[in-house]
Design an enzyme around this catalytic site. Structure first.
Site, PDB file in Angstrom:
ATOM      1  N   HIS A 408       0.667  -1.252   0.155  1.00  0.00           N
ATOM      2  CA  HIS A 408       0.049   0.097   0.003  1.00  0.00           C
ATOM      3  C   HIS A 408       0.888   1.267   0.047  1.00  0.00           C
ATOM      4  O   HIS A 408       0.435   2.335  -0.582  1.00  0.00           O
ATOM      5  CB  HIS A 408      -1.007   0.024   1.099  1.00  0.00           C
ATOM      6  CG  HIS A 408      -2.164  -1.200   0.611  1.00  0.00           C
ATOM      7  ND1 HIS A 408      -1.902  -2.211   0.746  1.00  0.00           N
ATOM      8  CD2 HIS A 408      -3.103  -0.849   0.040  1.00  0.00           C
ATOM      9  CE1 HIS A 408      -2.974  -3.234   0.610  1.00  0.00           C
ATOM     10  NE2 HIS A 408      -3.742  -2.200  -0.157  1.00  0.00           N
ATOM     11  N   CYS A 721     -10.639  -5.446  -9.668  1.00  0.00           N
ATOM     12  CA  CYS A 721     -10.089  -3.906  -9.619  1.00  0.00           C
ATOM     13  C   CYS A 721      -8.585  -4.202  -8.863  1.00  0.00           C
ATOM     14  O   CYS A 721      -7.934  -3.264  -8.466  1.00  0.00           O
ATOM     15  CB  CYS A 721     -10.951  -3.575  -8.261  1.00  0.00           C
ATOM     16  SG  CYS A 721     -10.885  -4.447  -6.761  1.00  0.00           S
TER      17      CYS A 721
HETATM   18  C1  PEP Z   1      -6.597  -6.261  -4.371  1.00  0.00           C
HETATM   19  O1  PEP Z   1      -6.207  -6.867  -3.159  1.00  0.00           O
HETATM   20  O2  PEP Z   1      -6.446  -6.565  -5.463  1.00  0.00           O
HETATM   21  C2  PEP Z   1      -7.183  -4.894  -4.136  1.00  0.00           C
HETATM   22  C3  PEP Z   1      -7.560  -4.334  -4.902  1.00  0.00           C
HETATM   23  O3  PEP Z   1      -7.425  -4.353  -2.983  1.00  0.00           O
HETATM   24  P1  PEP Z   1      -5.805  -3.728  -2.043  1.00  0.00           P
HETATM   25  O4  PEP Z   1      -4.788  -3.798  -2.996  1.00  0.00           O
HETATM   26  O5  PEP Z   1      -6.223  -2.440  -1.533  1.00  0.00           O
HETATM   27  O6  PEP Z   1      -5.639  -4.751  -1.098  1.00  0.00           O
END
Ligand code: PEP
Ligand code: MG
Length: 793
Positions: A408, A721
């Site tokens: 993140h 996503c």
């Molecule tokens: C994912 O895990 O692909 C996602 C979109 O969520 P994050 O990257 O915020 O964990």
């Protein structure tokens, strides 16, 4: 031992004999001088590695090595070519027998000539008469035409290709199969010696025990890292948290006597600068409001802190030294705290003290203290809130020596448009302050002390890019494949500052709003009211387009410094995400209430739960939404009454139950970042296993297919996503298996639309079928690289 070790893996009968004979037996065996010399040679190279591992001079080391190999192999020529990753050339680095002036000047590409071919194919190359081989290439500078026999072996260390070791002889056909073997063993030892030499050189640089020579520290160095956030930067390096630490630990050299009034003036100046910084930050990051520098302000206003310093000044200690002394005391106390949120204040204290000292306005101190602004910051671990502070100081780029590209912190760097590379090179943390560094972050290349050539190359490219970088044009309102299949393109939004691009580029809506970012960048949980203000802004700006709000996905690598969310040895398998929300129901409730209230005037709200692993969990989370709606109604507060309630598919346990989930959830969004991590049991933030992080793994592809098939047959909306959704190589597969909505970082919208427009759905289907039939990574990669089944325009 070295000989035995080196030859152990080679099973030619002669050498087994040599190995088992003592010196006299060998002398008497008639095997001759050359075999014995080979034995010596290998031992000497072993010794050489040990001897020269303390050397700073890698060139000198290479020269010793070629002399030795030539002598013991009775070769007229011995040369070492090393691969230069910057220019992508093999460069002649040391030779005996060829023209010494050719060193550093003779260069070839992998595959070029006999040497280049040895390197490219990683195989020994033995030629009785080199000049007759069509691949042979004559380099005039070397004057090597008279050497007929040629033998080259690659120098390799693990998977790293290092260079080529070559011997040549005037007489044709001088080298035997045994020579090949001996040279290979030598190359293996040389490789480790080269690596050791580099390692020690870095170590000396790091510990400062032996000051590195200028020629070495200033030698261009190339490091291959992973791109976490694209872009280009050329700036001096600053090691994160180090500059102020240096400032606080080094004895002060102040060029004039300061008074207590100077101290108060420095405090005032610091306060004004922080207010200015905060204002700029608030403009750029509305959700952070003014809280980023809370700790700084609290300390600045703390009378105890000020009085302690004044007392030292009264005792005759110079004011900047007094600030240092007291700051050090605070740092000691903070760092001994068992609480992460207090330990985090260490960097705030360092930062603040550095700023105060800098504001004693002497030119000398000015140059010794600085912020990170204008620098490329090299960091070990870093919190999201710290990235924000760095962004506010307008740093040029970040090199992180720990982390993963889907972590993140990387996602945040992309949102903030800070070029960032992750490289598993902790020695970078000892890079001297101000070392010039160039980042080509789109492909993960780091150039330390870039040569003039490299700089010019990039400056030119950058100018061209900048000239061409008119704001990306909005995408066409509808995205369709070449054969007319409608695909919806939505945006992933992390920071409110991205809403403008999202709208301007014409995203059809928000497919993923990561609500954790406002939580991550603050020093405390935002209240319901504060969250309401943030979410409201999203609905206002998106003007009726669908907005998917994902509930808090905290934990894992998204650690809140103010709540112990990283506890446990495996935080990604711990109290993360929806588990955290269901455990801390008051926080969950406040968030859902804020979401429902913020969308009161809109009918486009979609609520999505992350990391769902059972039907029960989904039902429990949904119950919370229903309860909040009932409460808000009772309280007569305007709120949204009928949000679509969906879930992320990230945990593989969902897949066998996907039909049941499809009856429960209004929609699915596949989070491939986590789905890959959990399916393949590979930490998405750990650069050491990044080669195991393979979205193309057949198990991942088949899992995705199952999810999409179930959703489509239940008539439920399914989107992707995770990062896979914008990667050109995976888009045909995703469309081919039936995905009709992709949610991606807004900057990728134009490229993804273009990719889809060039694609035929019928081809994509065929391509996906081919991929789904594969069972090996190798097979999948071949299909992907050849784009089997696709006819793109
Ligand atoms: C994912 O895990 O692909 C996602 C979109 O969520 P994050 O990257 O915020 O964990
Ligand atoms: Mg996720």
């Amino acid at each position: 031992n070295l000989l035995i070790y080196s030859l152990d893996f080679i099973t030619l009968p002669d050498d087994v004999k040599i190995r088992n004979m003592n010196h006299d037996e060998r002398e008497n065996s008639g095997m001759g001088k050359r075999n014995r010399n080979r034995f010596n040679m290998l031992c000497d190279i072993g010794d050489l590695s040990a001897l020269l591992s303390g050397s700073h001079d890698i060139e000198g080391f290479l020269q010793c090595a070629v002399d030795l190999v030539a002598r013991h192999l009775d070769a007229d020529v011995c040369s070492i070519y090393l691969y230069d990753e910057v220019s992508e050339d093999l460069v002649l680095k040391a030779t005996v027998g060829l023209n010494p002036e050719a060193v550093g000047r003779v260069r070839m590409k992998p595959g070029e000539g006999l040497v280049g071919s040895t390197f490219l194919h990683l195989r020994p190359f033995r030629e009785a008469s080199a000049s007759k081989n069509p691949v042979f290439k004559y380099f005039e500078e070397t004057q090597e035409e008279r050497f007929e026999s040629f033998l080259a072996v690659p120098i390799q260390r693990g998977i790293q290709k290092i260079g080529v070791l070559v011997v040549q002889h005037e007489n044709p056909d001088s080298f035997t199969e045994t020579d090949v073997m001996a040279l290979r063993a030598s190359a293996a030892q040389l490789a480790s010696a080269i690596e050791n030499a580099r390692l020690l050189i870095d170590l000396y640089k790091a510990t400062g025990k032996r000051p590195a020579t200028d020629s070495l520290t200033e030698e261009p160095r190339f490091i291959k890292g992973m791109s976490a956030s694209g872009g280009y930067a050329l700036a001096p390096a600053a090691v994160f948290r180090k500059s102020h630490v240096d400032l606080l630990t080094r004895p002060g050299r102040w060029d004039r006597t300061y008074t207590v009034d100077d101290f108060h003036a420095a405090l005032e100046k610091t306060s004004a600068q922080l207010i200015d910084l905060q204002n700029r930050l608030t403009e750029r990051l509305p959700e952070s409001v003014s809280l980023i520098f809370t700790a700084h302000f609290m300390i600045l206003k703390d009378s105890k802190f000020i009085n302690k310093i004044v007392q030292l000044i009264d005792k005759g200690i110079s004011p900047p030294d007094a600030v240092k002394t007291i700051a050090r005391q605070y740092i000691q106390i903070f760092s001994a705290s068992p609480h992460a949120y207090i330990r985090e204040k260490v960097s705030d204290m360092e930062d603040l003290a550095g700023r105060i000292i800098k504001n004693f306005s002497s030119p000398k101190t000015e140059s010794r203290a600085r912020t990170n602004g204008g620098h490329i910051v090299i960091a070990g671990e870093i919190y999201p809130s710290e990235i924000l502070k760095l962004a506010s100081e307008e740093i040029q780029g970040i090199v992180l020596v720990k982390g993963g590209v889907t972590s993140h912190v990387s996602i945040l760097a992309r949102s903030l448009k800070i070029p960032m590379i992750i490289a598993d090179q902790s020695d970078l943390l000892h890079l001297p302050e101000g070392t010039p560094v160039l980042l080509d972050a789109s492909i993960g290349n780091i150039y330390i002390h870039p040569s003039e050539e490299v700089v010019q190359h990039f400056e030119k490219q950058y100018r061209i890019q900048k000239a061409a970088a008119v704001l990306p044009k909005p995408i066409a309102p509808e995205t369709r494949t070449r054969d007319g299949i409608r695909i919806h393109l939505m945006a992933n939004v992390n920071l409110l500052s991205e809403l403008e691009t999202t709208r301007n580029l014409n995203a059809e809506g928000i497919g993923l709003y990561r609500t954790e970012f406002p939580f991550l960048i603050r020093p405390a949980f935002p209240s319901e009211e504060e969250q309401y203000m943030i979410y409201k802004r999203i609905f206002d700006e998106m003007e009726k387009r669908p907005v998917t709000i994902r509930t808090l996905d905290i934990g894992g690598d998204k650690a809140l410094v103010y709540a112990n969310t990283t506890s446990g040895l495996n935080p990604d398998l711990g109290l993360r995400s929806i588990r955290f929300s269901l455990r801390h129901r008051n926080i969950f409730e406040q968030q859902i209430r804020a979401v429902l209230r913020s969308a009161a005037a809109d009918d486009n709200l979609r609520i999505m739960f992350p990391m769902i692993s059972s039907i029960d969990e989904f039902q429990e989370a949904r119950k919370m939404v229903q309860m909040c709606m009932a409460d808000l109604e009772r309280e007569q507060l305007p709120c949204h009454r009928s949000p679509a309630i969906g879930m992320m598919v990230e945990v593989p346990a969902v897949v066998p139950l996907i039909d049941a989930f499809a009856r429960e959830a209004d929609f699915f969004s596949i989070g491939t970042n986590d789905f890959v991590q959990y399916t393949l049991a590979v930490d998405r933030t750990n650069e050491k296993v990044s080669d195991y992080y393979c979205p193309e793994h057949p198990a991942v592809l088949r899992g995705l297919h199952q999810i999409v098939r179930a959703a489509v047959s239940a008539g439920k909306d399914v989107s992707v996503c995770g990062e896979m959704a914008h990667e050109p190589e995976f888009i045909p597969f995703l469309i081919g298996i039936g995905v009709r909505t992709l949610s991606i970082d807004p900057q990728f919208l134009p490229a993804v639309q273009e990719r889809i427009a060039a694609l035929k759905f019928s081809d994509a289907q065929q391509h996906a079928e081919l991929l789904l039939a594969e069972i090996t990574l190798r097979g999948v990669r071949q299909i992907l690289s050849r784009q089997d089944g696709l006819t793109l325009v």
